[in-house]
Design a protein around this motif. Structure first.
Motif, PDB file in Angstrom:
ATOM      1  N   TYR A 183       2.971   6.941  49.630  1.00 58.77           N
ATOM      2  CA  TYR A 183       4.149   7.324  50.422  1.00 58.77           C
ATOM      3  C   TYR A 183       4.942   6.153  50.973  1.00 58.77           C
ATOM      4  CZ  TYR A 183       2.288   6.363  55.153  1.00 58.77           C
ATOM      5  OH  TYR A 183       1.820   5.753  56.297  1.00 58.77           O
ATOM      6  N   ARG A 184       4.366   4.970  51.071  1.00 54.21           N
ATOM      7  CA  ARG A 184       5.079   3.835  51.664  1.00 54.21           C
ATOM      8  C   ARG A 184       5.813   2.974  50.635  1.00 54.21           C
ATOM      9  NH1 ARG A 184       3.893   3.570  57.108  1.00 54.21           N
ATOM     10  NH2 ARG A 184       5.072   1.642  57.290  1.00 54.21           N
ATOM     11  N   ILE A 185       5.758   3.343  49.374  1.00 51.42           N
ATOM     12  CA  ILE A 185       6.478   2.571  48.353  1.00 51.42           C
ATOM     13  C   ILE A 185       7.979   2.811  48.511  1.00 51.42           C
ATOM     14  CG2 ILE A 185       6.794   2.173  45.880  1.00 51.42           C
ATOM     15  CD1 ILE A 185       3.974   3.257  45.470  1.00 51.42           C
ATOM     16  N   PRO A 186       8.793   1.764  48.602  1.00 58.51           N
ATOM     17  CA  PRO A 186      10.236   1.940  48.814  1.00 58.51           C
ATOM     18  C   PRO A 186      10.901   2.711  47.671  1.00 58.51           C
ATOM     19  CG  PRO A 186       9.567  -0.331  49.248  1.00 58.51           C
ATOM     20  CD  PRO A 186       8.388   0.346  48.615  1.00 58.51           C
ATOM     21  N   SER A 187      11.899   3.491  48.012  1.00 58.21           N
ATOM     22  CA  SER A 187      12.628   4.275  47.011  1.00 58.21           C
ATOM     23  C   SER A 187      13.270   3.382  45.954  1.00 58.21           C
ATOM     24  CB  SER A 187      13.702   5.125  47.691  1.00 58.21           C
ATOM     25  OG  SER A 187      13.116   6.091  48.533  1.00 58.21           O
ATOM     26  N   THR A 188      13.722   2.197  46.353  1.00 57.69           N
ATOM     27  CA  THR A 188      14.336   1.290  45.378  1.00 57.69           C
ATOM     28  C   THR A 188      13.334   0.872  44.311  1.00 57.69           C
ATOM     29  OG1 THR A 188      13.858  -0.534  46.930  1.00 57.69           O
ATOM     30  CG2 THR A 188      16.088   0.379  46.944  1.00 57.69           C
ATOM     31  N   THR A 189      12.081   0.684  44.703  1.00 55.32           N
ATOM     32  CA  THR A 189      11.029   0.351  43.735  1.00 55.32           C
ATOM     33  C   THR A 189      10.721   1.554  42.847  1.00 55.32           C
ATOM     34  OG1 THR A 189      10.030  -1.250  45.258  1.00 55.32           O
ATOM     35  CG2 THR A 189       8.635  -0.431  43.473  1.00 55.32           C
ATOM     36  N   LEU A 190      10.688   2.733  43.452  1.00 51.97           N
ATOM     37  CA  LEU A 190      10.340   3.950  42.711  1.00 51.97           C
ATOM     38  C   LEU A 190      11.335   4.286  41.608  1.00 51.97           C
ATOM     39  CD1 LEU A 190       9.205   6.319  45.617  1.00 51.97           C
ATOM     40  CD2 LEU A 190       7.745   5.149  43.954  1.00 51.97           C
ATOM     41  N   VAL A 309       8.123   5.532  57.551  1.00 48.57           N
ATOM     42  CA  VAL A 309       8.982   5.235  56.411  1.00 48.57           C
ATOM     43  C   VAL A 309       9.576   6.554  55.935  1.00 48.57           C
ATOM     44  CG1 VAL A 309       7.761   3.164  55.669  1.00 48.57           C
ATOM     45  CG2 VAL A 309       7.023   5.376  54.792  1.00 48.57           C
ATOM     46  N   TRP A 310      10.850   6.503  55.568  1.00 44.80           N
ATOM     47  CA  TRP A 310      11.569   7.679  55.066  1.00 44.80           C
ATOM     48  C   TRP A 310      12.219   7.308  53.745  1.00 44.80           C
ATOM     49  CZ3 TRP A 310      10.423  11.677  58.111  1.00 44.80           C
ATOM     50  CH2 TRP A 310      10.158  11.445  59.466  1.00 44.80           C
ATOM     51  N   PRO A 311      12.266   8.216  52.772  1.00 51.51           N
ATOM     52  CA  PRO A 311      12.904   7.900  51.498  1.00 51.51           C
ATOM     53  C   PRO A 311      14.308   7.342  51.697  1.00 51.51           C
ATOM     54  CG  PRO A 311      11.734   9.980  51.328  1.00 51.51           C
ATOM     55  CD  PRO A 311      11.683   9.583  52.778  1.00 51.51           C
ATOM     56  N   SER A 372      -2.917   7.582  58.067  1.00 47.98           N
ATOM     57  CA  SER A 372      -1.525   7.968  57.861  1.00 47.98           C
ATOM     58  C   SER A 372      -1.330   9.466  58.009  1.00 47.98           C
ATOM     59  CB  SER A 372      -1.059   7.542  56.468  1.00 47.98           C
ATOM     60  OG  SER A 372      -0.885   6.142  56.404  1.00 47.98           O
ATOM     61  N   ALA A 373      -0.238   9.846  58.663  1.00 50.18           N
ATOM     62  CA  ALA A 373       0.211  11.233  58.717  1.00 50.18           C
ATOM     63  C   ALA A 373       1.368  11.336  57.731  1.00 50.18           C
ATOM     64  CB  ALA A 373       0.669  11.595  60.119  1.00 50.18           C
ATOM     65  N   VAL A 374       1.124  12.006  56.609  1.00 50.74           N
ATOM     66  CA  VAL A 374       2.126  12.089  55.541  1.00 50.74           C
ATOM     67  C   VAL A 374       2.734  13.492  55.529  1.00 50.74           C
ATOM     68  CG1 VAL A 374       2.548  11.824  53.072  1.00 50.74           C
ATOM     69  CG2 VAL A 374       0.894  10.340  54.211  1.00 50.74           C
ATOM     70  N   LEU A 375       4.065  13.540  55.545  1.00 46.33           N
ATOM     71  CA  LEU A 375       4.803  14.796  55.657  1.00 46.33           C
ATOM     72  C   LEU A 375       5.321  15.257  54.297  1.00 46.33           C
ATOM     73  CD1 LEU A 375       6.871  13.741  58.787  1.00 46.33           C
ATOM     74  CD2 LEU A 375       4.822  15.192  58.770  1.00 46.33           C
ATOM     75  N   ILE A 381       7.036  14.344  49.204  1.00 44.80           N
ATOM     76  CA  ILE A 381       6.843  13.581  50.442  1.00 44.80           C
ATOM     77  C   ILE A 381       8.191  13.306  51.115  1.00 44.80           C
ATOM     78  CG2 ILE A 381       6.120  11.359  51.390  1.00 44.80           C
ATOM     79  CD1 ILE A 381       3.827  11.355  49.432  1.00 44.80           C
ATOM     80  N   ALA A 382       8.303  13.793  52.348  1.00 42.09           N
ATOM     81  CA  ALA A 382       9.534  13.638  53.124  1.00 42.09           C
ATOM     82  C   ALA A 382       9.501  12.392  53.997  1.00 42.09           C
ATOM     83  CB  ALA A 382       9.759  14.872  53.992  1.00 42.09           C
ATOM     84  N   GLY A 383       8.325  11.783  54.145  1.00 43.46           N
ATOM     85  CA  GLY A 383       8.162  10.603  54.981  1.00 43.46           C
ATOM     86  C   GLY A 383       6.740  10.533  55.499  1.00 43.46           C
ATOM     87  N   GLY A 384       6.478   9.541  56.280  1.00 42.45           N
ATOM     88  CA  GLY A 384       5.134   9.405  56.841  1.00 42.45           C
ATOM     89  C   GLY A 384       5.037   8.205  57.752  1.00 42.45           C
ATOM     90  N   GLY A 385       4.027   8.220  58.620  1.00 40.92           N
ATOM     91  CA  GLY A 385       3.819   7.125  59.551  1.00 40.92           C
ATOM     92  C   GLY A 385       2.346   6.921  59.823  1.00 40.92           C
TER      93      GLY A 385
END
Length: 393
Positions: A183-190, A309-311, A372-375, A381-385
């Motif tokens: 979930y913490r991988i940046p959207s630009t990388t994805l 982190v959020w997409p 981690s709490a992943v949403l 995945i909408a985000g997580g912290g």
């Protein structure tokens, strides 16, 4: 919300495949080769060789970080040579030491329960490894791994914005789903990442691998971040600080040799005797205390998390409903997510970035700070912290 699956690699595309020697990544490499892609295999070199060899007779568990790395690399090298695949080993030892191992030790010594796999994925596998590939001058269209997850784009902009970033979605084989770890991988990388096994069940992976005579299909799968036999050795750089083990009323039940040996929810190896089952309820790093309680006392109604982190960095506006996982093995549970503003008189916690309160639809057991709490919304995945603290009532 509606989501659209990303396009997968096609014949003629240059694809870098992150290989571990296991059946998943090995099958990905051969499937892409059969498809007509120009496949380049890469393996991370993590092991520094700074821990002693185990005593004779001890069995070493398969793990991500350990001295059997050399065998993994040799197997990947032999496979790639056999199938005409270009292959490279990328040295990420120093980055791994600083971003994963040091983090792992610091978190445990702070009374928290870290998730090194999440940190490794975001900073090493999809960070330092790709930097190493680029430093070799390798140009590629896609980076593929054997993870069980999917990449999608939302059909509409996120949270009222015009952004439609790459997002992580759950795998078809939910029993093997690894989206939580990613979930913490940046959207630009994805945008250039693909998971070819995201639509495949694990049993089918083994079937396809055996049909192709892949030796990796007979290998034991890695189960641990580090071999359990090395856990104490990892922390041998600094002696633990002894302290008390207490109950919720403050009664001393025993003593510990360092809070790094405990985690919320733990039952075994507590070093105390009792007529009833006891579990680690919480860890007070400031007072160097391990607090034990009965199983029912581990139930929590909510948590506070930070370092979100959020997409594409698109932050939701106001509160919203979602499902949340508080560890990989936990069942997703409905929740309400809302911005959290601490009352400085009752909450002296220093938060990293904006904090959020996540209130469960049903109580959850053993909410561990550091995890981690992943949403999720609609399986995406909408985000997580990072969990900062639990709320019992």
């Amino acid at each position: 919300m509606e989501y659209i699956d990303v396009k997968m690699p096609e014949a003629g595309d240059t694809v870098v495949v992150g290989m571990s020697g296991g059946v998943d990544s090995t099958l990905v490499a051969i499937l892409l080769k059969e498809k007509g892609c120009n496949v380049i295999g890469v393996t991370m070199s993590l092991w520094k060789g700074d821990l002693p060899v185990l005593a004779e007779g001890q069995t070493l568990h398969s793990s991500c970080y350990g001295p059997d790395e050399t065998d993994d690399i040799e197997q990947c090298k032999a496979f790639c040579a056999e199938h005409g695949i270009e292959y490279h080993v990328i040295d990420v030892k120093e980055a791994y030491q600083q971003r994963v191992l040091d983090y792992f030790k610091a978190e445990y010594r702070a009374g928290r329960t870290p998730n090194p796999c999440i940190r490794c994925n975001s900073t090493i596998k999809f960070g330092a490894l790709l930097e190493g590939v680029q430093n070799l001058g390798i140009q590629f269209d896609y980076f593929c791994t054997g993870h069980y997850a999917k990449i999608v784009h939302p059909a509409e902009g996120l949270w009222g914005s015009d952004k439609k970033p790459a997002m992580i979605a759950c795998a078809s084989d939910i029993t093997k789903d690894q989206a939580y770890f990613l979930y913490r991988i940046p959207s630009t990388t994805l945008e250039k990442v693909r998971f070819p096994l995201g639509f495949t069940e694990k049993k089918e992976v083994f079937k396809m691998a055996r049909e192709r005579g892949l030796k990796a299909a007979e290998r034991e799968e890695s189960q641990d971040f580090i071999p359990p036999e090395y856990f104490d050795l990892i922390f041998s750089d600094k002696p633990g600080i002894p302290g008390d083990i207490i109950d919720l009323d403050g009664h001393v039940l025993g003593h510990h040799n360092g809070i790094e040996h405990y985690t919320v929810g733990q039952r075994r190896g507590l070093g105390v005797s009792s007529t009833r089952p006891l579990y680690v309820h919480s860890i007070d790093a400031k007072k160097n205390l391990v607090v034990l309680a009965s199983n029912d006392d581990l139930l929590c109604s909510a948590l506070i998390a930070d370092d979100f982190v959020w997409p594409a960095g698109v932050v939701p506006t106001g509160s919203f409903k979602a499902t949340v996982k508080i560890r990989l093995a936990s069942r997703p549970v409905g929740c309400t997510v809302e911005p959290y503003s601490p009352d400085k008189e009752s909450d002296e916690t220093v938060y990293t970035g904006a904090a959020y309160r996540i209130t469960f639809d049903e109580p959850q057991r053993a909410v561990a700070p550091g995890q981690s709490a992943v949403l999720y919304r609609d399986g995406v995945i909408a985000g997580g912290g990072i969990i900062s603290r639990s709320i019992s009532n």
